[in-house]
Scaffold this motif. Structure first.
Motif, PDB file in Angstrom:
ATOM      1  N   PHE A   1      97.627  -4.123  -5.886  1.00  0.00           N
ATOM      2  CA  PHE A   1      98.349  -4.956  -6.854  1.00  0.00           C
ATOM      3  C   PHE A   1      99.649  -5.514  -6.282  1.00  0.00           C
ATOM      4  CE2 PHE A   1     100.706  -5.908 -10.758  1.00  0.00           C
ATOM      5  CZ  PHE A   1      99.730  -6.510 -11.533  1.00  0.00           C
ATOM      6  N   ASN A   2     100.296  -4.799  -5.386  1.00  0.00           N
ATOM      7  CA  ASN A   2     101.544  -5.262  -4.766  1.00  0.00           C
ATOM      8  C   ASN A   2     101.214  -6.327  -3.731  1.00  0.00           C
ATOM      9  OD1 ASN A   2     103.975  -5.656  -3.476  1.00  0.00           O
ATOM     10  ND2 ASN A   2     104.348  -3.495  -3.013  1.00  0.00           N
ATOM     11  N   LEU A   3     101.504  -7.582  -4.051  1.00  0.00           N
ATOM     12  CA  LEU A   3     101.131  -8.696  -3.171  1.00  0.00           C
ATOM     13  C   LEU A   3     102.097  -8.864  -2.004  1.00  0.00           C
ATOM     14  CD1 LEU A   3     100.039 -11.377  -5.807  1.00  0.00           C
ATOM     15  CD2 LEU A   3      98.713  -9.536  -4.753  1.00  0.00           C
ATOM     16  N   SER A   4     103.188  -8.129  -1.977  1.00  0.00           N
ATOM     17  CA  SER A   4     104.149  -8.236  -0.879  1.00  0.00           C
ATOM     18  C   SER A   4     103.872  -7.241   0.233  1.00  0.00           C
ATOM     19  CB  SER A   4     105.576  -8.040  -1.399  1.00  0.00           C
ATOM     20  OG  SER A   4     105.752  -6.732  -1.944  1.00  0.00           O
TER      21      SER A   4
ATOM     22  N   THR B   1     102.038 -12.544 -12.348  1.00  0.00           N
ATOM     23  CA  THR B   1     102.556 -12.823 -11.005  1.00  0.00           C
ATOM     24  C   THR B   1     102.609 -11.587 -10.129  1.00  0.00           C
ATOM     25  OG1 THR B   1     104.865 -12.456 -11.654  1.00  0.00           O
ATOM     26  CG2 THR B   1     103.958 -14.695 -11.968  1.00  0.00           C
ATOM     27  N   HIS B   2     102.232 -10.431 -10.683  1.00  0.00           N
ATOM     28  CA  HIS B   2     102.325  -9.148  -9.975  1.00  0.00           C
ATOM     29  C   HIS B   2     103.776  -8.842  -9.615  1.00  0.00           C
ATOM     30  CE1 HIS B   2      97.818  -8.856  -8.781  1.00  0.00           C
ATOM     31  NE2 HIS B   2      97.957  -9.828  -9.686  1.00  0.00           N
ATOM     32  N   ALA B   3     104.695  -9.176 -10.525  1.00  0.00           N
ATOM     33  CA  ALA B   3     106.118  -8.901 -10.299  1.00  0.00           C
ATOM     34  C   ALA B   3     106.331  -7.411 -10.069  1.00  0.00           C
ATOM     35  CB  ALA B   3     106.935  -9.379 -11.494  1.00  0.00           C
ATOM     36  N   ARG B   4     107.264  -7.097  -9.177  1.00  0.00           N
ATOM     37  CA  ARG B   4     107.518  -5.718  -8.799  1.00  0.00           C
ATOM     38  C   ARG B   4     108.568  -5.082  -9.715  1.00  0.00           C
ATOM     39  NH1 ARG B   4     104.880  -2.759  -6.928  1.00  0.00           N
ATOM     40  NH2 ARG B   4     106.266  -1.718  -5.450  1.00  0.00           N
ATOM     41  N   PRO B   5     108.471  -3.776  -9.966  1.00  0.00           N
ATOM     42  CA  PRO B   5     109.532  -3.102 -10.704  1.00  0.00           C
ATOM     43  C   PRO B   5     110.834  -3.148  -9.909  1.00  0.00           C
ATOM     44  CG  PRO B   5     108.056  -1.501  -9.702  1.00  0.00           C
ATOM     45  CD  PRO B   5     107.416  -2.846  -9.513  1.00  0.00           C
TER      46      PRO B   5
ATOM     47  N   GLU C   1     102.690  -2.812 -15.145  1.00  0.00           N
ATOM     48  CA  GLU C   1     101.583  -3.078 -14.209  1.00  0.00           C
ATOM     49  C   GLU C   1     102.085  -2.885 -12.787  1.00  0.00           C
ATOM     50  OE1 GLU C   1      98.537  -3.898 -15.854  1.00  0.00           O
ATOM     51  OE2 GLU C   1      99.967  -3.262 -17.382  1.00  0.00           O
ATOM     52  N   TYR C   2     101.450  -1.961 -12.043  1.00  0.00           N
ATOM     53  CA  TYR C   2     101.974  -1.564 -10.743  1.00  0.00           C
ATOM     54  C   TYR C   2     100.855  -1.394  -9.718  1.00  0.00           C
ATOM     55  CZ  TYR C   2     105.381   0.042 -14.244  1.00  0.00           C
ATOM     56  OH  TYR C   2     106.213   0.123 -15.325  1.00  0.00           O
ATOM     57  N   ASP C   3     101.285  -1.188  -8.491  1.00  0.00           N
ATOM     58  CA  ASP C   3     100.370  -0.853  -7.404  1.00  0.00           C
ATOM     59  C   ASP C   3     100.036   0.643  -7.464  1.00  0.00           C
ATOM     60  OD1 ASP C   3      99.441  -2.208  -4.618  1.00  0.00           O
ATOM     61  OD2 ASP C   3      99.860  -0.081  -4.301  1.00  0.00           O
ATOM     62  N   LEU C   4      98.879   1.013  -6.932  1.00  0.00           N
ATOM     63  CA  LEU C   4      98.493   2.417  -6.907  1.00  0.00           C
ATOM     64  C   LEU C   4      99.534   3.276  -6.200  1.00  0.00           C
ATOM     65  CD1 LEU C   4      96.365   4.621  -7.486  1.00  0.00           C
ATOM     66  CD2 LEU C   4      95.297   4.026  -5.297  1.00  0.00           C
TER      67      LEU C   4
END
Length: 539
Positions: A268-271, A312-316, A331-334
């Motif tokens: 999920f983290n596109l960066s 947009t898969h914005a990060r915390p 909504e986050y990355d694993l």
């Protein structure tokens, strides 16, 4: 240390599940109806119960493979009988004579082709409850193996694994609790399963955004999701096959109650850049089944709802924000899950989806790569101080078309263009008798295209509070976990709007909250290579 008051308190807590707790949930999730303060749902892909547990607890144990030996007193399951193994009703698709019998897939054959698993074709495979048309309607040929045998025909979906391949899952069943009577809430592939897990509802796709191939007319101008389509607006979604859902999901309820929660998805983290140099929506990983992208949009349960989406898969902004309101919108990355728990910011409710190569989906994943994420998660959480108040639920989104001999109870009937269970356009005798109270998000008193329950699937509860070496025979479904969340944190509040949570049995019976010890169970750690326990609770 023995606590003489624990048993009495636990009895009261268990009884409270049938009533409304006296106090509302707190923002940190500490006010619960049971000792469970942290629920982690690992939602895997495409497995029927018989495909993984048909011969449990008896494994073949060939030389050179991790062995499995059942503990004394291990209960039996509703699995394969001698008749089902050797005189199965499924006809041989090669010549229409004789039986296509279930057969063991060896550990060396863990990489298989996936099977068909459509809403209509799964119903046709059930053949009105005879359960004998799996090769014809949902079967695909191998690999494995490369030549000969039933796997060169569409009878591959009669193949099953045992404890020499799905080793950790079989041992988890030994030390914790499993179900042999749990079902998909409805028929069909991943997206309906994901929606049922978080809302108990597949009706309510908006008319303007609905991908026509993925929905059927639900009545009163509504649309019901019966196939896979990406969530509208997700940065990684297809531009042509999108849909968005109306109505509420459990995230909305948790937000309203101030309970911390999160959805954690591989990729999920596109960066982030993987070691192979891939990044963004194209992040990929390689396992035994080859290379596949980590993030699959049509698995992203909460992305279908505007209220809980992070398109947009914005990060915390920080690790401490995880589980709470912020620009990531839960909504986050694993990897954010492991980071948050390590930092002491463990959400009350967490929904986890493995990176695709480890999610168990035949075709691009497999049981051995799936075992890696299961072992990682179980070992990690058992090493945490919060383990004494944690439960892991391991469950699946759909059956992938793998054979299972048990007909599901049909608790909700349907007459839609996609239904085929008891006749053309028919699931059950009629669509007028509904067990689901309330109306759907569009006001339809009985939404069509929701034939259920669907195929039987594995469900395991891993927790110090889980019953030990226990097989639950209660009828449950994907929305049973939703009901447990509602009962434990939300004073029994339901989604409403025709959600299956209203009729679901909870998973509470898989726990023993009457345990008298302050530490109700010792951890059981697993070897990531063999899947076997490296330390065991001998009690």
């Amino acid at each position: 240390m023995h606590n003489p008051f624990r048993k009495a308190l636990a009895v009261l807590a268990t009884a409270a599940l049938g009533l409304l707790p006296a106090s509302p949930a707190l923002a940190d999730g500490s006010r619960t109806a049971t000792p469970i303060k942290h629920l982690v749902v690992l939602f895997q892909e495409n497995v029927s119960f018989d495909h993984y547990f048909g011969t449990y607890p008896n494994a073949t144990n060939p030389a050179g493979e991790p062995s499995f030996h059942a503990r004394p007193g291990t209960p039996t399951v509703n699995g394969y009988t001698p008749a089902l193994l050797h005189n199965n009703p499924n006809l041989n698709p090669a010549n229409l004579t004789g039986a296509t019998n279930p057969f063991r897939l060896d550990r060396s054959e863990a990489v298989t082709k996936d099977q068909s698993h459509g809403y209509s074709t799964e119903q046709q495979a059930f053949d009105g409850g005879v359960m004998d048309l799996f090769p014809f309607f949902v079967g695909r040929a191998g690999p494995p193996p490369s030549g000969g045998g039933v796997t060169s025909t569409t009878g591959l979906n009669l193949g099953y694994f045992d404890g020499n391949t799905v080793t950790t899952l079989w041992y988890l069943a030994q030390f914790f609790a499993m179900s042999d009577n749990s079902y998909s809430t409805g028929f069909g592939p991943s997206t309906p399963g994901a929606l049922n897990l978080v809302s108990g509802q597949t009706n309510g796709a908006t008319a303007t955004m609905a991908a026509s191939f993925a929905v059927v007319a639900g009545g009163a101008g509504s649309f019901t999701v019966v196939s896979d389509a990406d969530p509208t607006g997700d940065a990684c979604s297809s531009q042509t096959t999108n849909l968005i859902m109306s109505g509420k999901n459990v995230g909305d309820l948790l937000n309203a109650a101030g309970v911390t929660w999160g959805s954690f998805m591989g990729g999920f983290n596109l960066s982030t850049s993987n070691t192979n140099g891939t990044t963004g929506c194209a992040r990929s990983s390689t396992g035994l089944s080859g290379t596949t992208t980590d993030y699959i949009p049509h698995h992203a349960w909460f992305q279908y709802y505007a209220s809980t989406a992070n398109p947009t898969h914005a990060r915390p902004l920080s690790t401490s924000e995880i589980g709470r309101d912020g620009q990531a919108n839960h909504e986050y990355d694993l990897e954010d899950f492991f980071a948050a728990v390590t930092a002491g910011d463990f959400p009350a409710v967490s929904f986890l989806k493995a990176s695709a190569y480890q999610d168990g989906h035949a075709g691009y994943s497999n049981p051995l790569d799936e075992q890696s994420i299961v072992v990682r998660l179980v070992n990690f959480l058992q090493s945490r101080p919060e383990w004494k108040s944690t439960a892991i639920v391991i469950m699946y989104d759909d059956s992938d078309g793998w054979y299972d001999h048990q007909m599901s109870p049909i608790v909700n009937q349907s007459q839609s263009s996609a239904d085929r269970l008891t006749g053309l356009g028919l699931c059950g005798a009629s669509a007028e008798t509904s067990a689901l109270p309330g109306v759907d998000p569009i006001g339809n008193p009985h939404a069509l295209g929701r034939c259920g329950y669907g195929p039987r699937q594995p469900l395991l509860v891993v927790s110090p509070w889980a019953r030990k070496n226990f097989v639950d025979h209660s009828i449950t479904d994907q929305s049973s976990v939703l009901r447990f969340i509602e009962d434990n944190w939300l004073n029994g509040e339901r989604i409403g709007q025709g959600s299956f949570d209203a009729i679901a049995t909870s998973i509470t019976q898989m726990f023993d909250f009457n345990q008298e010890d302050d530490d109700p169970g010792a951890p059981v750690f697993f070897d990531p290579n063999t899947g076997k326990p490296v330390s065991q609770n001998q009690q």
